[in-house]
Design an enzyme around this catalytic site. Structure first.
Site, mmCIF file in Angstrom:
data_model
loop_
_atom_site.group_PDB
_atom_site.id
_atom_site.type_symbol
_atom_site.label_atom_id
_atom_site.label_comp_id
_atom_site.label_asym_id
_atom_site.label_seq_id
_atom_site.Cartn_x
_atom_site.Cartn_y
_atom_site.Cartn_z
ATOM 1 N N ASP A 41 -2.001 -1.633 -3.791
ATOM 2 C CA ASP A 41 -2.580 -0.326 -4.079
ATOM 3 C C ASP A 41 -1.434 0.660 -4.232
ATOM 4 O O ASP A 41 -0.803 1.037 -3.258
ATOM 5 C CB ASP A 41 -3.507 0.093 -2.941
ATOM 6 C CG ASP A 41 -4.206 1.416 -3.190
ATOM 7 O OD1 ASP A 41 -3.799 2.154 -4.110
ATOM 8 O OD2 ASP A 41 -5.151 1.721 -2.442
ATOM 9 N N TYR A 50 0.894 -1.154 0.000
ATOM 10 C CA TYR A 50 0.000 0.000 0.000
ATOM 11 C C TYR A 50 0.933 1.204 0.000
ATOM 12 O O TYR A 50 1.618 1.473 0.988
ATOM 13 C CB TYR A 50 -0.916 0.037 1.214
ATOM 14 C CG TYR A 50 -1.714 1.319 1.271
ATOM 15 C CD1 TYR A 50 -2.841 1.479 0.477
ATOM 16 C CD2 TYR A 50 -1.308 2.376 2.060
ATOM 17 C CE1 TYR A 50 -3.545 2.664 0.483
ATOM 18 C CE2 TYR A 50 -2.005 3.567 2.078
ATOM 19 C CZ TYR A 50 -3.125 3.698 1.285
ATOM 20 O OH TYR A 50 -3.807 4.882 1.291
ATOM 21 N N ASN A 108 -1.706 3.684 -5.289
ATOM 22 C CA ASN A 108 -2.201 5.055 -5.110
ATOM 23 C C ASN A 108 -1.901 5.936 -6.310
ATOM 24 O O ASN A 108 -1.430 7.062 -6.184
ATOM 25 C CB ASN A 108 -1.644 5.685 -3.832
ATOM 26 C CG ASN A 108 -2.673 5.640 -2.727
ATOM 27 O OD1 ASN A 108 -3.850 5.917 -2.942
ATOM 28 N ND2 ASN A 108 -2.233 5.289 -1.543
#
Length: 93
Positions: free
Chosen positions: A69, A29, A71
């Site tokens: 993820d 993440y 982002n």
């Protein structure tokens, strides 16, 4: 293994690396650039650079599969309701 072994980053993003016989699996993440992109310099010039170095070091030993993820959105189809979000973290030029 947890993190990328760089303390200033290991409190920012979340990285978990699992080693298998023929490859590494890295789940991540990635921290975002923050409201009004106030942390974009950290994200681009520090986190991204050091995370890439981490992956490249692993790749010298065996193939790496990266999942998670990140982002970041590449195209409008990659984000819900893209109108007006072009200056948001993860979806800026």
């Amino acid at each position: 293994m947890y993190g990328i072994q760089i303390p200033k980053h290991d409190t920012e993003g979340r990285v978990l690396t699992a080693e298998y016989e023929k490859f590494y699996l890295v789940g991540v993440y990635v921290p975002n650039a923050g409201e009004k992109l106030k942390r974009v310099e950290y994200r681009v010039n520090e986190w991204d650079r050091d995370f890439r170095g981490y992956l490249e070091a692993l790749e010298k030993e065996k193939p790496v599969i990266l999942a998670g993820d990140l982002n970041v959105c590449h195209q409008e189809i990659d984000i819900y309701d893209p109108k007006g979000k072009h200056k948001n973290p993860g979806f800026s030029p």
